[in-house]
Structure formats: C-alpha cells, structure tokens
Design an enzyme around this catalytic site. Sequence first.
Site, PDB file in Angstrom:
ATOM      1  N   CYS A 112       0.367  -1.416  -0.063  1.00  0.00           N
ATOM      2  CA  CYS A 112      -0.281  -0.059   0.199  1.00  0.00           C
ATOM      3  C   CYS A 112       1.345   1.241   0.643  1.00  0.00           C
ATOM      4  CB  CYS A 112      -1.012   0.717   1.214  1.00  0.00           C
ATOM      5  SG  CYS A 112      -2.710  -0.994   1.292  1.00  0.00           S
ATOM      6  N   ASP A 135      20.119  36.176 -16.869  1.00  0.00           N
ATOM      7  CA  ASP A 135      18.540  36.884 -16.977  1.00  0.00           C
ATOM      8  C   ASP A 135      18.937  38.309 -15.705  1.00  0.00           C
ATOM      9  OD1 ASP A 135      15.770  36.083 -16.842  1.00  0.00           O
ATOM     10  OD2 ASP A 135      15.947  37.566 -14.634  1.00  0.00           O
TER      11      ASP A 135
END
Length: 543
Positions: free
Chosen positions: A60, A490
């Site tokens: 699970c 940038d």
Amino acid sequence: MPSPSAPSTEPPESRLRPLGPTLHRGLSADPEACYLALSTRDARFDGHFFTGVTSTGIYCRPVCTVRAPKRENCRFFELAAQAEQAGFRPCLRCRPELAPQTLAWSSTDARRILAAEAARWLDDPSHWPHADGPGAAPVMTRLANHLGVSDRHLRRVFEASLGVSPLRYLQTRRLLAAKQLLTDTPLPVTQVAQASGFASLRRFNAAFVEHYGLNPSQWRKSSDGVGHAQAAIRLAYRPPYDRAGLARFLAQRALQGLETVESTVDGLRLARTLRLPPLRSGTAPLVGWVQVHWPAQQHQVLLQYSESLSPALPSLIRRVRQWLDLDADPGAIDQVLAPHFGSLNGLRVAGTLDGFELAVRAILGQQVTVAGGRTLCQRLVDLLGPALPTDANIPTGLNRLFPDAATLAALDDGQGLAPCLGEQGIVRQRQRALLALAQAVHAGRLALDGSAPLAQTLAALTALPGIGDWTAQYIALRALRWPDAFPAGDGVLQDRLGTRLPGNTPRQRLLATEAASAAWKPWRGYAVLRIWEHGPPTAAGTD
C-alpha cells in the site's frame, strides 16, 4: 526485515519533520519513521515508500485509508518494484500506481546518478513498446547506449542502487500503468496491452497472472466500485500545492485557441490542445485535447482527454505529470530553500506537454516582456497553427494546435530566414534560431523531453544560432525537468540579487550570480521562479 528499533518518545510532528532530506534515499531503512507516516496517513510521504503487509500479501501507499496494520506485519520498500519482487500485490483501495514518483537528484554519487538516469529513461512510456520477450535485450541495449555504459555495468549498478534489476523495474512500471488504465478507463484489454507496451495480448495476460494472480479481465471486474471506467484519470501529488501560483504563471502565457485557465467554484481547471508523437514509424501523430481539474480538498488531479489520445495514455499521463510538476517534493525543496525564502508553500515549476513548443516560446520570449513574448507566439499560432479536428467534447475555447517542427522547418527560404515570420514582427536573429531549432528537432538530432540527456542537450541547444545560455537553461527547467536549472544571465534575476553592479563585466555578473545561488542547489530552478514572482530572498528567510 530490519529488527524494530526502540519506540520514539518524540511527538509525531518532530519525528516526521526530519524525514524531508532522507526521502529520496534510504527512508525504508528507518522502519519506525515509515510506520509513523503510515499511521498518520501523511500525504507528504506518498510515493516515497510502500508498505508490504505480510498478513495479507498486499502492498500500500502511506495514504491508504484502511486501518493501519500491526507493526510486526509491515515491511517497507522504496520502490513498488521492490515490493512486487518480494511477492506483494498492489492494493485495490489506495492503488500504488497513483503514487507520485520520487525524483532523486545528486551531484556526488556517480552510481546513484547512473541508476536514477536509467530509471528516468525506463519511466518514459515512449521506450516501452515491445519491451518484453524478444524486445527486452534491445531495450536494455538502447538504454546502455543512451547512458554510455555497458549492459553488464548498467545492470550491476542499477540493482546495487535500487535493489531490483532494470527489467523488473520496467515490468512493474508497465504493469502498474496497465492497472491504472484497466481501473480508470473503459479501454478494451487489447488496447490497454498495446498502450502499456506489450507485444501481444498473450504476453500481457501471462505477465498479469504471474505478478497479480488474475488475468486483466478478472482484475477489472475485481476493481468495480473502486474506480473502474471513471470519466477522469486520477493523478496524485504531495501537498501542499500552490494552485494559484501555477494558474497565474500559465494564464500570463496562455495563447488563444490553444489553452484556457479557469478558476471555478469547484476548483481550478486547465485545458489545452496537444500533439503526441506517432506510436510507430510511418504513422501520423496523435492530436487532441486534455483538461485537468483540481477537486477541493483532495491531493489529486483529475485528467480528462480526447478519445483520439487513448492509444498513448501512459505517455500522456507522464507528460501531464511533468506539465503540472506533480512529482515535486515540497518538503525536500523547503528543506533547502526555506532558510533563504521562507516556505515556498507548494510552489510548482510549470513544465510543458511539448518540448518543441516550449523551446519556440523561449526563443520568442528572449529580451522581451512576458506579454511581448506571448503576442509573438499568438501571431505564430494564428499564422501556422492547424485547426483542431472537431470533437463534440472539446472544452470551450480550444480550436487550434501549435505548429510542429516540420511546418516551421519548411519555411526556410534557403538562407536560414522565413519572410512570413518577419511579417509578424519576428526579427531575423529569432527567425534563424526558430528554423535551426525546428530542423534539428524534425531531423531527430534534438529531443526536448524529461528523458533527454541534460549535458548533451544543453550543448546541442547552445550550438544553434540565436540560442544562448539563458534560453537553454529556461528550456532545461521547463522541458527537460531539471530542477537545478539556473539562467544566471537573466537581467531581472541579477537586479533582484544585486549582482548587476555598475562597471561589472557580463562575466563578473554571471560569476557573482552563480555564487549567490550556491546554497540553493539542487533546487535553484524553484528559487528562480520564486524570485521572478515575489522578489529577492531575505536575510531572515521570510516572505
């Protein structure tokens, strides 16, 4: 199985908090921490481990809603493939195939890097067709060639790092993908087998019976009432998730006819058109649309899609997960970035459904505002984007596809220019970049997706005319899914970090910006997005 350690006297909150940095590796070595996460059903740990229950033979996710099993009946595994190798079957209730994947990033452990890159390649459904039986050896050979190592070395390192063989890992990935299609879609079993990469229905049935004890038809019947044939495929993620931030980012770049972003009373909805590569050589690409919806108070996304995309559902699911950054681990990211920025509150870096499209957008967005780049992209779509085939279920506002690489490559006038693009306000430098990019992608010399080799792809991109480091890093961040991508050149980034000082040379600015980002590795891509959206980090690490 490791012997249980002495029970901790710490409260659950303090016991869980340190798990963040260990989630990518070795969490299952701390069974008490795993059992605590299982007992509290904490979705932050979904996909980081699986629990095999010896009394039922089932494994699970930690978010399973059944009553927690006794500690002595639990075995913990980092991978679903490990649990299946140990003889456990997937749970019908929590459905392990829905768990987010774990993205492991390292810059020091060479063996772990190789195993992680191999697993990422095997996760890509485009590499699955006919991977079983006679096709198994070619798949492994292609993978070894892709990584530049021998088959033998690859198998040895993969098994030593992950505890399963590459073929076992691949088989589990394909079977879990098939299980999801059997449960969430009405596709005929034959189509499920083909979409999951099996060469024949006989091989598919045999693999299913061997691993799960039922043939696919029996499995589908046993899944009735659990989710079979729902109108949408469920995709899980780890909370928190900044849906508002993702919606804002995509809405600012949305192109009319191609995509829509809508906030409704029942949650966020995104829709867009797309084109998937041909399933086989000589066949046509698959075109259609997708729509995703975040239901309230559920850690999952619901995916709807046009019937035309059904043959490639595993590939579509993978692309959507990357587009929405569903496999991100907010806990691990915050562990590194929160001291500088405060909690990122589930910030996601939007990916793309089409790497070529993203690269075109990046080129058109060079040295202009976001709005300016969007305007140029819209003109390109209006000029060259084909109409989307009619479909009664198409979401409102979708009617065009983005032009493909072949269409753009054919615009070359013989001198590396496209006059029709110039008429749309696209300058010559960007025309040359677009045509070179389109020709490289169309010829198969350049792949722009999450399984592409990073260093080689960056080198190939920057070798093209008109593509520099900023564009390549932006493509790496959103198309190649590299979380440490960092466009150090940038201008906005340099301004907000205070590294663009008067008198400094461009190289000095680059070096200063790189130095300022060193503490954010390996999640600098998330830091960049945070800075672009909200400004520079603060000394106290608060917003």
